[in-house]
Structures are given as structure tokens and as C-alpha cells.
Design a protein around this motif. Structure first.
Motif, PDB file in Angstrom:
ATOM      1  N   UNK A  40       0.841  -1.197   0.000  1.00 14.52           N
ATOM      2  CA  UNK A  40       0.000   0.000   0.000  1.00 14.52           C
ATOM      3  C   UNK A  40       0.878   1.250   0.000  1.00 14.52           C
ATOM      4  N   UNK A  41       0.272   2.416   0.149  1.00 15.45           N
ATOM      5  CA  UNK A  41       1.013   3.669   0.061  1.00 15.45           C
ATOM      6  C   UNK A  41       2.014   3.880   1.167  1.00 15.45           C
ATOM      7  N   UNK A  42       1.897   3.131   2.267  1.00 18.05           N
ATOM      8  CA  UNK A  42       2.846   3.232   3.370  1.00 18.05           C
ATOM      9  C   UNK A  42       3.894   2.131   3.349  1.00 18.05           C
ATOM     10  N   UNK A  43       3.885   1.334   2.280  1.00 20.20           N
ATOM     11  CA  UNK A  43       4.859   0.247   2.178  1.00 20.20           C
ATOM     12  C   UNK A  43       4.460  -1.012   2.914  1.00 20.20           C
ATOM     13  N   UNK A  44       3.202  -1.077   3.367  1.00 21.51           N
ATOM     14  CA  UNK A  44       2.738  -2.256   4.109  1.00 21.51           C
ATOM     15  C   UNK A  44       2.208  -3.291   3.124  1.00 21.51           C
ATOM     16  N   UNK A  45       2.585  -4.578   3.263  1.00 20.57           N
ATOM     17  CA  UNK A  45       2.120  -5.607   2.320  1.00 20.57           C
ATOM     18  C   UNK A  45       0.632  -5.890   2.473  1.00 20.57           C
ATOM     19  N   UNK A  46      -0.090  -5.815   1.366  1.00 23.26           N
ATOM     20  CA  UNK A  46      -1.527  -6.096   1.406  1.00 23.26           C
ATOM     21  C   UNK A  46      -1.853  -7.424   0.737  1.00 23.26           C
ATOM     22  N   UNK A  47      -1.002  -7.862  -0.206  1.00 23.09           N
ATOM     23  CA  UNK A  47      -1.176  -9.165  -0.847  1.00 23.09           C
ATOM     24  C   UNK A  47       0.191  -9.794  -1.096  1.00 23.09           C
ATOM     25  N   UNK A  48       0.286 -11.108  -0.911  1.00 23.16           N
ATOM     26  CA  UNK A  48       1.491 -11.852  -1.267  1.00 23.16           C
ATOM     27  C   UNK A  48       1.157 -12.792  -2.412  1.00 23.16           C
ATOM     28  N   UNK A  49       2.007 -12.796  -3.436  1.00 23.92           N
ATOM     29  CA  UNK A  49       1.785 -13.606  -4.632  1.00 23.92           C
ATOM     30  C   UNK A  49       2.863 -14.655  -4.770  1.00 23.92           C
ATOM     31  N   UNK A  50       2.478 -15.857  -5.180  1.00 22.83           N
ATOM     32  CA  UNK A  50       3.420 -16.928  -5.459  1.00 22.83           C
ATOM     33  C   UNK A  50       3.370 -17.270  -6.938  1.00 22.83           C
ATOM     34  N   UNK A  51       4.535 -17.328  -7.568  1.00 17.29           N
ATOM     35  CA  UNK A  51       4.572 -17.614  -8.995  1.00 17.29           C
ATOM     36  C   UNK A  51       4.005 -19.006  -9.270  1.00 17.29           C
ATOM     37  N   UNK A  52       3.108 -19.073 -10.242  1.00 16.84           N
ATOM     38  CA  UNK A  52       2.429 -20.329 -10.559  1.00 16.84           C
ATOM     39  C   UNK A  52       2.847 -20.828 -11.939  1.00 16.84           C
ATOM     40  N   UNK A  53       2.813 -22.129 -12.112  1.00 15.25           N
ATOM     41  CA  UNK A  53       3.156 -22.748 -13.388  1.00 15.25           C
ATOM     42  C   UNK A  53       1.864 -23.168 -14.095  1.00 15.25           C
ATOM     43  N   UNK A  54       1.970 -23.329 -15.411  1.00 18.05           N
ATOM     44  CA  UNK A  54       0.829 -23.836 -16.171  1.00 18.05           C
ATOM     45  C   UNK A  54      -0.088 -22.748 -16.660  1.00 18.05           C
ATOM     46  N   UNK A  55      -1.205 -23.161 -17.221  1.00 18.58           N
ATOM     47  CA  UNK A  55      -2.165 -22.229 -17.801  1.00 18.58           C
ATOM     48  C   UNK A  55      -3.019 -21.603 -16.709  1.00 18.58           C
ATOM     49  N   UNK A  56      -3.437 -20.358 -16.911  1.00 20.40           N
ATOM     50  CA  UNK A  56      -4.288 -19.720 -15.921  1.00 20.40           C
ATOM     51  C   UNK A  56      -5.626 -20.414 -15.809  1.00 20.40           C
ATOM     52  N   UNK A  57      -6.219 -20.360 -14.616  1.00 23.84           N
ATOM     53  CA  UNK A  57      -7.522 -20.962 -14.403  1.00 23.84           C
ATOM     54  C   UNK A  57      -8.595 -20.195 -15.147  1.00 23.84           C
ATOM     55  N   UNK A  58      -9.608 -20.878 -15.592  1.00 23.75           N
ATOM     56  CA  UNK A  58     -10.716 -20.243 -16.319  1.00 23.75           C
ATOM     57  C   UNK A  58     -11.814 -19.820 -15.363  1.00 23.75           C
TER      58      UNK A  58
END
Length: 266
Positions: free
Chosen positions: A248-266
Motif C-alpha cells: 500500500x502507500x505506506x509500504x505495508x504488504x496487502x497481498x502476497x503472490x506466489x509464482x504459478x506454473x501452467x495455464x491460468x484458471x478459467x
């Protein structure tokens, strides 16, 4: 004759007042960008722990990593006294690590900073007595670039809370060329666009986010994800390999993402 003497006296007083109240500004060092913390209290820092401080000179804000948690706060460089600066409102997230010694030393050192000196790309932060409490070295490149966002990412946590059992695994898929994002928020499909501020390679903001209207048994996670996306202003590399954090604007983490393999979900 008296008028001339009175005018001269008034002019002299005016000059003295003007000279006494005027203050000369000094050249203020540009701290903008990110700096690796290479030593704290005279002790070299292990490169694997990778603590750093980022300075946003336009807003007077700082962000970074203290060894375990992310840090955020404000800083001020005195424009009237050369080499004087201080940090304020410095805070960190609250994750626990096996050894918190480095982080405690970093936060304590920042609280004691009263000045600095610099040579080339190296800066020494000093306490009120002139003793170096921390050494910084300018990073040649930003920690991450827009290219690091490319592809498919699973949303693994919201703030400090891991995503629990949900209808669908929430994820984001970034199309850098089109500046579009597609995915789902654990129930509904979401689509939108993203942008960056000029001159800020790690800035990030989502806009025009729309979602389908399907109802699921538990909508709390979806609502939290959508609210978090609206707060995002930047991104950075996560603590674990293959992860990113949206901040966010204060540098606080709001979401953590993990790299995924394969095709995106539909």
C-alpha cells in the motif's frame, strides 16, 4: 539633517534585522532510490539477509526490509544544517523469524540517527555524537522491475493472513504489453488494468477492476482481496523465492503472490 540621520539609522536597523533573520539553505543530498544496509553498529551485514532502505524524496517517506519484516516511516534532511537528518514514525510488520537480532539493531539504529556523511555511493548514518550507526550503499538497480510481474501468480496471503480454504484458488495474471490483469478473487472472475507512476519503476496501481456477480458460500476472502487491490501502490520481491508482495502507500504488504506454473484458471 535630523531627517537624514533618522533615515540612516532606520536603514541600519533594517539591515541588521534582515541579516540576523535570514538563513542560508545548504545543498541537500539526494537520497532517492534504494540503499543496501551493509553494516549496523560497526558489524557487517550478511548479504543473504539483504536488509535495505528505500527513500522517496518527493514524499519524505522511507520503506524497505529490516532483516525479517518490512519497514516503513518518514525521514527529514535538514536544509539549513549540512549533514543533519533524522527518521520518524519508523514501524515494521510483525512476522517472527528465528533470529530477530539484526532487525532489532536496524530499527534501533534508525531511531538514533541524527546526521550523515557520504562518499560516492556510500553513506554513513550517525548518531548525535557523530558515531556511525549504519552504513548504506546505493543499489545499482531497483530490487524488481515491471518484467518481474509477468505471468500467473497465486494469491497466497492477504496482509499477514494466509488464504484459507476457498471456492477457487485466487490468482492474478499480468499482461505487460496490454497493461491488463485477469484472474479471480476466490469466487468471481476479475479483470482490469494497471499503471505505474513516471520515474517510479516499482510503483503499481490497479484501475477499472470489474468482476462477475456469482455468489459463493464464503465471500469474505473475495471482498478482502478486492479491497486490497484497491490499496496497492507498489510491489517488491517477497521473502521467499518465487514470491512478490503488493504494497500500500505506506509500504505495508496487502497481498502476497506466489509464482504459478501452467495455464491460468478459467
Amino acid at each position: 539633517m535630523k531627517k537624514i540621520m533618522l533615515c540612516a539609522a532606520a536603514f541600519a536597523v533594517l539591515c541588521m534585522v534582515s541579516c540576523g533573520t535570514s538563513k542560508k539553505t545548504v545543498s541537500v543530498m539526494d537520497f532517492s532510490g534504494e540503499w543496501d544496509i551493509v553494516s549496523v553498529k560497526g558489524e557487517a551485514v550478511d548479504a543473504e539477509e539483504a536488509p535495505y532502505i528505500g527513500f522517496d524524496q518527493k514524499t519524505g517517506r522511507v520503506y524497505g526490509h529490516a532483516g525479517c519484516n518490512r519497514l516503513m516511516g518518514a525521514y527529514h534532511v535538514d536544509s539549513l544544517k549540512a549533514g543533519k537528518m533524522n527518521f520518524s514514525q519508523v514501524a515494521a510488520t510483525r512476522m517472527m523469524c528465528p533470529d530477530m537480532t539484526l532487525e532489532q539493531n536496524v530499527l534501533e539504529a534508525l531511531g538514533n540517527v541524527a546526521g550523515f556523511s557520504h562518499t560516492g555511493d556510500t553513506v554513513e548514518l550517525k548518531d548525535a555524537g557523530g558515531k556511525a550507526v549504519m552504513t548504506l550503499q546505493k543499489r545499482v538497480k531497483p530490487a524488481v522491475t515491471l518484467d518481474d510481474l509477468a505471468g500467473r501468480w497465486v494469491i497466497s496471503s492477504i496482509g499477514q493472513m494466509a488464504v484459507g480454504e476457498v471456492e477457487r484458488t485466487p490468482e492474478l495474471n499480468f499482461d505487460l504489453e496490454a497493461k491488463r490483469v485477469h484472474g479471480n478473487a476466490s469466487c468471481n472472475v476479475i479483470n482490469g488494468s494497471f499503471s505505474q507512476e513516471e520515474g517510479k519503476p516499482v510503483s503499481l496501481r490497479f484501475s477499472q477492476m470489474i468482476s462477475t456477480m456469482m455468489a459463493c458460500p464464503n465471500m469474505d476472502t473475495e471482498q478482502s482481496i478486492l479491497q486490497a487491490l484497491d490499496k496497492v501502490r507498489a510491489f517488491d520481491r517477497g521473502e521467499e523465492e518465487g514470491t512478490l508482495v503488493l504494497l500500500d502507500g505506506n509500504g505495508y504488504p496487502v497481498l502476497t503472490l506466489e509464482h504459478a506454473q501452467g495455464e491460468p484458471a478459467k
